[in-house]
Scaffold this motif. Structure first.
Motif, PDB file in Angstrom:
ATOM      1  N   LEU B  32       0.869  -1.181   0.000  1.00 39.30           N
ATOM      2  CA  LEU B  32       0.000   0.000   0.000  1.00 39.30           C
ATOM      3  C   LEU B  32       0.907   1.232   0.000  1.00 39.30           C
ATOM      4  CD1 LEU B  32      -1.857   2.314   1.383  1.00 39.30           C
ATOM      5  CD2 LEU B  32      -3.127   0.516   0.182  1.00 39.30           C
ATOM      6  N   TYR B  33       0.572   2.164  -0.879  1.00 47.49           N
ATOM      7  CA  TYR B  33       1.400   3.358  -1.037  1.00 47.49           C
ATOM      8  C   TYR B  33       0.564   4.611  -0.814  1.00 47.49           C
ATOM      9  CZ  TYR B  33       3.959  -0.165  -3.761  1.00 47.49           C
ATOM     10  OH  TYR B  33       4.592  -1.317  -4.184  1.00 47.49           O
ATOM     11  N   TRP B  34       1.206   5.632  -0.295  1.00 48.96           N
ATOM     12  CA  TRP B  34       0.585   6.953  -0.185  1.00 48.96           C
ATOM     13  C   TRP B  34       1.429   7.954  -0.972  1.00 48.96           C
ATOM     14  CZ3 TRP B  34      -4.075   8.217   1.796  1.00 48.96           C
ATOM     15  CH2 TRP B  34      -4.705   7.289   2.632  1.00 48.96           C
ATOM     16  N   TYR B  35       0.706   8.800  -1.730  1.00 48.36           N
ATOM     17  CA  TYR B  35       1.363   9.827  -2.536  1.00 48.36           C
ATOM     18  C   TYR B  35       0.708  11.168  -2.264  1.00 48.36           C
ATOM     19  CZ  TYR B  35       3.541   6.149  -5.323  1.00 48.36           C
ATOM     20  OH  TYR B  35       4.277   5.066  -5.729  1.00 48.36           O
ATOM     21  N   ARG B  36       1.485  12.206  -2.502  1.00 52.50           N
ATOM     22  CA  ARG B  36       0.990  13.580  -2.431  1.00 52.50           C
ATOM     23  C   ARG B  36       1.127  14.189  -3.818  1.00 52.50           C
ATOM     24  NH1 ARG B  36       2.451  18.708   1.398  1.00 52.50           N
ATOM     25  NH2 ARG B  36       2.158  20.302  -0.210  1.00 52.50           N
ATOM     26  N   GLN B  37       0.107  14.963  -4.208  1.00 47.98           N
ATOM     27  CA  GLN B  37       0.181  15.673  -5.475  1.00 47.98           C
ATOM     28  C   GLN B  37      -0.236  17.120  -5.278  1.00 47.98           C
ATOM     29  OE1 GLN B  37      -2.521  14.579  -8.732  1.00 47.98           O
ATOM     30  NE2 GLN B  37      -0.807  14.752 -10.183  1.00 47.98           N
ATOM     31  N   ASP B  38       0.652  18.041  -5.630  1.00 47.14           N
ATOM     32  CA  ASP B  38       0.316  19.462  -5.647  1.00 47.14           C
ATOM     33  C   ASP B  38      -0.282  19.792  -7.006  1.00 47.14           C
ATOM     34  OD1 ASP B  38       3.105  19.531  -3.713  1.00 47.14           O
ATOM     35  OD2 ASP B  38       1.279  20.521  -3.023  1.00 47.14           O
ATOM     36  N   PRO B  39      -1.094  20.838  -7.091  1.00 43.48           N
ATOM     37  CA  PRO B  39      -1.796  21.162  -8.340  1.00 43.48           C
ATOM     38  C   PRO B  39      -0.856  21.248  -9.534  1.00 43.48           C
ATOM     39  CG  PRO B  39      -2.631  22.517  -6.553  1.00 43.48           C
ATOM     40  CD  PRO B  39      -1.451  21.778  -6.000  1.00 43.48           C
ATOM     41  N   GLY B  40      -1.177  20.520 -10.587  1.00 43.22           N
ATOM     42  CA  GLY B  40      -0.390  20.543 -11.812  1.00 43.22           C
ATOM     43  C   GLY B  40       0.947  19.849 -11.723  1.00 43.22           C
ATOM     44  N   LYS B  41       1.204  19.199 -10.606  1.00 44.00           N
ATOM     45  CA  LYS B  41       2.507  18.560 -10.404  1.00 44.00           C
ATOM     46  C   LYS B  41       2.395  17.044 -10.419  1.00 44.00           C
ATOM     47  CE  LYS B  41       4.475  22.566  -9.518  1.00 44.00           C
ATOM     48  NZ  LYS B  41       5.493  23.164 -10.410  1.00 44.00           N
ATOM     49  N   SER B  42       3.550  16.411 -10.284  1.00 42.08           N
ATOM     50  CA  SER B  42       3.579  14.957 -10.284  1.00 42.08           C
ATOM     51  C   SER B  42       3.280  14.397  -8.897  1.00 42.08           C
ATOM     52  CB  SER B  42       4.948  14.479 -10.760  1.00 42.08           C
ATOM     53  OG  SER B  42       4.950  13.076 -10.924  1.00 42.08           O
ATOM     54  N   LEU B  43       3.443  13.116  -8.753  1.00 44.98           N
ATOM     55  CA  LEU B  43       3.176  12.430  -7.493  1.00 44.98           C
ATOM     56  C   LEU B  43       4.459  12.291  -6.693  1.00 44.98           C
ATOM     57  CD1 LEU B  43       0.942   9.572  -8.903  1.00 44.98           C
ATOM     58  CD2 LEU B  43       0.172  11.535  -7.586  1.00 44.98           C
ATOM     59  N   GLU B  44       4.371  12.683  -5.446  1.00 48.28           N
ATOM     60  CA  GLU B  44       5.504  12.564  -4.531  1.00 48.28           C
ATOM     61  C   GLU B  44       5.236  11.409  -3.590  1.00 48.28           C
ATOM     62  OE1 GLU B  44       5.896  15.913  -1.954  1.00 48.28           O
ATOM     63  OE2 GLU B  44       7.413  14.960  -0.698  1.00 48.28           O
ATOM     64  N   SER B  45       6.145  10.468  -3.523  1.00 45.98           N
ATOM     65  CA  SER B  45       5.965   9.316  -2.652  1.00 45.98           C
ATOM     66  C   SER B  45       6.079   9.725  -1.184  1.00 45.98           C
ATOM     67  CB  SER B  45       7.020   8.249  -2.968  1.00 45.98           C
ATOM     68  OG  SER B  45       6.863   7.131  -2.129  1.00 45.98           O
ATOM     69  N   LEU B  46       5.103   9.310  -0.393  1.00 45.49           N
ATOM     70  CA  LEU B  46       5.120   9.606   1.037  1.00 45.49           C
ATOM     71  C   LEU B  46       5.488   8.361   1.855  1.00 45.49           C
ATOM     72  CD1 LEU B  46       1.861  11.737   1.378  1.00 45.49           C
ATOM     73  CD2 LEU B  46       4.218  12.576   1.361  1.00 45.49           C
ATOM     74  N   PHE B  47       4.724   7.295   1.666  1.00 44.92           N
ATOM     75  CA  PHE B  47       4.926   6.100   2.468  1.00 44.92           C
ATOM     76  C   PHE B  47       4.732   4.841   1.624  1.00 44.92           C
ATOM     77  CE2 PHE B  47       5.145   8.412   6.336  1.00 44.92           C
ATOM     78  CZ  PHE B  47       4.157   9.385   6.322  1.00 44.92           C
ATOM     79  N   VAL B  48       5.486   3.811   2.003  1.00 46.26           N
ATOM     80  CA  VAL B  48       5.287   2.470   1.458  1.00 46.26           C
ATOM     81  C   VAL B  48       5.004   1.560   2.642  1.00 46.26           C
ATOM     82  CG1 VAL B  48       6.295   0.559   0.174  1.00 46.26           C
ATOM     83  CG2 VAL B  48       6.900   2.907  -0.430  1.00 46.26           C
ATOM     84  N   LEU B  49       3.872   0.882   2.632  1.00 47.55           N
ATOM     85  CA  LEU B  49       3.467   0.016   3.738  1.00 47.55           C
ATOM     86  C   LEU B  49       3.413  -1.408   3.223  1.00 47.55           C
ATOM     87  CD1 LEU B  49       0.591   2.304   5.026  1.00 47.55           C
ATOM     88  CD2 LEU B  49       2.877   2.095   6.019  1.00 47.55           C
ATOM     89  N   LEU B  50       4.150  -2.279   3.869  1.00 49.88           N
ATOM     90  CA  LEU B  50       4.315  -3.621   3.328  1.00 49.88           C
ATOM     91  C   LEU B  50       3.636  -4.723   4.121  1.00 49.88           C
ATOM     92  CD1 LEU B  50       8.092  -3.479   2.340  1.00 49.88           C
ATOM     93  CD2 LEU B  50       6.097  -3.096   0.890  1.00 49.88           C
ATOM     94  N   SER B  51       3.411  -4.508   5.397  1.00 48.63           N
ATOM     95  CA  SER B  51       2.919  -5.631   6.188  1.00 48.63           C
ATOM     96  C   SER B  51       1.874  -5.175   7.189  1.00 48.63           C
ATOM     97  CB  SER B  51       4.080  -6.296   6.925  1.00 48.63           C
ATOM     98  OG  SER B  51       4.708  -5.369   7.775  1.00 48.63           O
ATOM     99  N   ASN B  52       1.128  -6.133   7.691  1.00 47.18           N
ATOM    100  CA  ASN B  52       0.079  -5.828   8.642  1.00 47.18           C
ATOM    101  C   ASN B  52       0.661  -5.156   9.874  1.00 47.18           C
ATOM    102  OD1 ASN B  52      -2.650  -5.875   9.537  1.00 47.18           O
ATOM    103  ND2 ASN B  52      -2.099  -7.559  10.908  1.00 47.18           N
ATOM    104  N   GLY B  53       0.022  -4.096  10.285  1.00 45.95           N
ATOM    105  CA  GLY B  53       0.490  -3.393  11.469  1.00 45.95           C
ATOM    106  C   GLY B  53       1.575  -2.373  11.197  1.00 45.95           C
TER     107      GLY B  53
END
Lengths: 116, 111
Positions: B32-53
């Motif tokens: 599961l991944y979380w990204y941030r996007q500012d208007p008109g911009k690309s996706l910035e990686s925030l977090f990568v979650l790999l396992s339960n908990g």
């Protein structure tokens, strides 16, 4: 280390024309992915290339195609452009084949395609 | 078929307040991944979650993953204006090369 680079930044085409978008992955990444972000439709997976082959494609018509070169850079071609193809096209690369794995996917800054 | 749903889609917060964005996915996902996007911009990686908990924190943002509930959350603590952006969660499964995105949460932090 250079990130994922895309060119051009903006592209304006007329309906019926062809558009070519380019992407260079991070050095050492062999997998390149293309996504479309159209207004109101969110981010949709287009194509995945790895080791020069198309490995998977999303639910898009065949006029969306591309290729990957021996240096792992990639090209997305959109033929017979339609107005609804206007969107931000994002390219990404990953260290692992077909998945972001523990490091995730790195996205380029995108190409804004406008079809008039 | 893997589907990802986020809520809320729009979030207007006051500076200093806390809030949580929820991300549900429909079938087993490996990552599961979380990204941030500012208007008109690309996706910035925030977090990568790999396992339960899994829980990861960066500044005022904290992400967690509950694979049994098929739920990930992005918690915002003491929001500041700079956090105004659209946040996406995304999941992939196996090595199929396609990341499935939620529709995004447009966050606006007001003074």
């Amino acid at each position: 280390e250079a990130g994922v680079t895309q060119s051009p930044t903006h592209l304006i085409k007329t309906r019926g024309q062809q558009a070519t978008l380019r992407c260079s992955p991070i050095s050492g990444h062999t997998s390149v992915y293309w996504y479309q972000q159209a207004l109101g439709l969110g981010l949709q997976f287009l194509l995945w290339y790895d080791e020069g082959e198309e490995r998977n494609r999303g639910n898009f018509p065949p006029r969306f195609s591309g290729r990957q070169f021996p240096n792992y850079s990639s090209e997305l071609n959109v033929n017979a452009l339609e107005l609804e193809d206007s969107a931000l096209y994002l390219c990404a690369s990953s260290l692992y084949r077909g998945t972001g794995g523990g490091y995730g996917y790195t996205f380029g800054s995108g190409t804004r395609l406008t079809v008039v | 078929e893997l589907k990802v749903e986020q809520n809320p889609l729009f979030l207007s917060m006051q500076e200093g307040k806390n809030y949580t964005i929820y991300c549900n996915y429909s079938t087993t996902s490996d990552r599961l991944y979380w990204y941030r996007q500012d208007p008109g911009k690309s996706l910035e990686s925030l977090f990568v979650l790999l396992s339960n908990g899994a829980v990861k924190q960066e500044g005022r943002l904290m992400a967690s993953l509950d694979t049994k509930a098929r739920l990930s959350t992005l918690h915002i603590t003491a929001a500041v204006h700079d956090l105004s952006a659209t946040y996406f969660c995304a999941a992939d499964r196996g090595s199929q090369g396609n990341l499935i995105f939620g529709k995004g949460t447009k966050l606006s932090v007001k003074p």
